[in-house]
Design an enzyme around this catalytic site. Structure first.
Site, PDB file in Angstrom:
ATOM      1  N   THR A 179      -9.322 -11.067  -8.636  1.00 53.88           N
ATOM      2  CA  THR A 179      -8.354 -10.020  -8.324  1.00 53.88           C
ATOM      3  C   THR A 179      -7.235 -10.593  -7.467  1.00 53.88           C
ATOM      4  O   THR A 179      -7.407 -11.608  -6.793  1.00 53.88           O
ATOM      5  CB  THR A 179      -9.025  -8.854  -7.588  1.00 53.88           C
ATOM      6  N   GLU A 324     -10.243  -5.205 -12.877  1.00 52.73           N
ATOM      7  CA  GLU A 324     -11.618  -4.779 -13.152  1.00 52.73           C
ATOM      8  C   GLU A 324     -11.759  -3.955 -14.426  1.00 52.73           C
ATOM      9  O   GLU A 324     -12.875  -3.690 -14.881  1.00 52.73           O
ATOM     10  CB  GLU A 324     -12.162  -3.965 -11.976  1.00 52.73           C
ATOM     11  N   LYS A 423      -3.613   6.895   9.135  1.00 56.95           N
ATOM     12  CA  LYS A 423      -4.183   7.944   9.979  1.00 56.95           C
ATOM     13  C   LYS A 423      -3.437   7.968  11.306  1.00 56.95           C
ATOM     14  O   LYS A 423      -3.553   7.053  12.116  1.00 56.95           O
ATOM     15  CB  LYS A 423      -5.679   7.713  10.216  1.00 56.95           C
ATOM     16  N   TRP A 428      -3.938  12.456   8.127  1.00 58.53           N
ATOM     17  CA  TRP A 428      -3.606  11.451   7.125  1.00 58.53           C
ATOM     18  C   TRP A 428      -2.162  11.577   6.648  1.00 58.53           C
ATOM     19  O   TRP A 428      -1.650  12.666   6.434  1.00 58.53           O
ATOM     20  CB  TRP A 428      -4.533  11.572   5.922  1.00 58.53           C
TER      21      TRP A 428
END
Length: 521
Positions: A179, A324, A423, A428
């Site tokens: 990745t 993936e 945060k 959030w």
């Protein structure tokens, strides 16, 4: 029914037998663009298989490639995979230390290296005990006296011989890709022949990438990342011409390739097409043959999509995928259809999507709500390479790490990486919502919002922008664009301007680099 093994060598076998004159074109050689038919390419790749076996490699062994999008790279893919070797693609833009760690983890025995990359390859040869020799691609020749460095053409002439392809289990590994590491440490994803074969069928569906023998496909996405979106498999499977740009993907070079080779489908990340747009605007050039542009890798503002469609005179298909997933996850259809929306499109047959809450429980209503995106399918990773535990939950779902929503028609819209959420004061902030608003401004080229450590609030959003070429924009204008569109406390107090946004090799903005550079208090 017959037991017909799903191995990737069958794609080139089919292309050679039924579309033998369709071309694989490599840009920018010493004598200009070079082309070869699938029939001749199949002969060369098969003889190279014999040469690799003659070097002592055996099924299951790993051969690494450090190369660009060229004919020779395609030949190595099929030569290795055809006899059960595992092709491990390496990203030339990583550090030698990172590459060496990947080579060591994969236990690669041979490294095939493209033009301009010999210094890196020789450093890896010295640093990695598992590597026995280098194979030089793209016309490169070794220094005299080096028995551990071979030129591809010499290898073919001295050791090349026909070999039997596909004589192994379809669940054998065909490829290995780590990745990109934009959000964490790279992990190895091993692709099987079966998964690649079924992914190719998924990509060729009519509402997907949908190539045909009438197409000429420009592959501006690198072969060293996620199978180049599977295009080196899909193109010969239908007899489409495959146009490979080598190491150069600037706007002028891509415009020339599109015009000279009558490209109908161009595939790459938004940053690549920005360069082409700027070139066409500066020169007044046109892309008359272009019918479709397929983009992915990162979100694309609607203003850029409209600019691309208008300037290219082509349909733009948005998509979403991951290493993936082999990598295609969702794609918008090639034509306007009822229920179609911008977003990232819908998943083709063979992949399923699920939205869950933070605890992994499926959302009661899978439409019109934001949740954690999980996937399941025949080309989705089950276990990372070398890992002892699976990467899926007890029901077989793989957590993508993305937040997303699905509309009533099933169109996927990403809402950012769950790890990218900020945060601040216990609440959030979703940076994607800010990025979409700012990215739509014509004076902004690229934008990223990251969390910056704050002694009072824990984190505060920091905006990083790369202005559009020749443009300037004041902080107050940026903040004014957000006023009333997001909560006031979401608006970043600080803006950083950069000449060039750090990008991963796939064209995604590298937020790991941004956080390391600007994320401290």
């Amino acid at each position: 029914m017959q037991d017909y093994a799903l191995t990737v060598d069958r794609f080139l076998d089919h292309g050679a037998k039924w579309h033998g004159q369709a071309q694989v074109v490599t840009a920018g050689g010493p004598d200009g663009d070079a082309g070869i038919g699938y029939g001749d390419l199949r002969v060369r790749a098969n003889r190279l298989s014999g040469a690799l076996l003659d070097l002592g490699l055996k099924p299951g062994d790993r051969i690494a490639t450090l190369a660009w999008n060229t004919q020779h790279h395609v030949e190595v893919w099929y030569a290795a995979m055809g006899v059960g070797l595992v092709c491990h693609t390496l990203n030339p833009r990583l550090t030698i230390a990172h590459l060496a760690a990947m080579v060591a983890k994969a236990d690669d025995r041979v490294l095939a290296v493209g033009t301009g990359l010999r210094d890196i390859a020789e450093a890896l040869l010295d640093a990695c005990p598992s590597l026995e020799r280098l194979i030089l691609l793209d016309g490169e020749t070794p220094e005299a006296g080096r028995t551990d460095v071979l030129a591809l053409e010499t290898l073919l002439a001295d050791r090349g011989r026909p070999a039997v392809w596909g004589d192994f289990d379809e669940r054998s590994l065909a490829g290995l890709c780590f990745t990109s590491g934009t959000t964490g440490a790279p992990k190895g994803v091993g692709y099987t022949h079966r998964s690649n074969y079924l992914h190719t069928l998924r990509a060729l569906q009519a509402d997907s990438i949908a190539l045909t023998a009438a197409d000429s496909v420009l592959v501006a996405v690198p072969m060293f990342h996620a199978n180049a979106w599977g295009l080196p498999f899909a193109a010969p499977a239908v007899g489409a011409n495959l146009v490979l740009p080598g190491r150069v993907t600037d706007g002028a070079s891509l415009a020339r390739l599109i015009d000279r080779h009558q490209v109908t489908v161009a595939v790459g990340v938004p940053t690549v097409w920005l360069g082409l747009l700027d070139h066409l605007d500066a020169t007044g050039g046109q892309t008359h043959s272009l019918e479709r542009v397929i983009i992915g890798g990162s979100s694309c503002p609607d203003s850029l999509l409209k600019r691309m469609e208008s300037r290219f005179g082509a349909t733009v298909q948005t998509s979403w995928g991951m290493t993936e997933l082999s990598p295609l996850g969702a794609i918008s259809p090639r034509t306007d259809q009822p229920g179609a929306a911008r977003g990232s499109g819908r998943p083709p047959l063979g992949l399923d999507l699920l939205l869950t809450d933070a605890d992994g429980q499926p959302l009661p209503d899978q439409r019109d709500g934001v949740g954690h995106l999980k996937v399941k399918g025949q080309s989705v990773v089950n276990r990372y390479f070398g890992a002892e535990t699976t990467a899926t939950d007890q029901d077989g779902w793989f957590d993508t790490g993305d937040l997303a929503s699905l509309d009533e028609a099933g169109n996927l819209t990403l809402a950012g990486r769950s790890k990218d959420l900020i945060k601040s004061g216990g609440e959030w902030i979703n940076p994607v919502e800010i990025e979409e608003i700012i990215g739509a401004l014509p004076s902004v080229g690229l934008v990223a919002v990251i969390g910056r450590a704050d002694p009072k609030w824990g984190e505060r959003p920091l905006m990083v922008i790369e202005p559009a070429r020749g443009q300037e924009i004041e902080d107050d204008e940026l903040k004014a664009a957000l006023k009333g569109q997001v909560a006031d406390w979401w608006i970043p107090e600080r803006v950083v301007r950069v000449e060039a946004m750090p990008l991963a090799a796939t064209g995604k903005i590298n937020k790991t680099v941004l956080r390391a550079t600007y994320g401290g208090a």
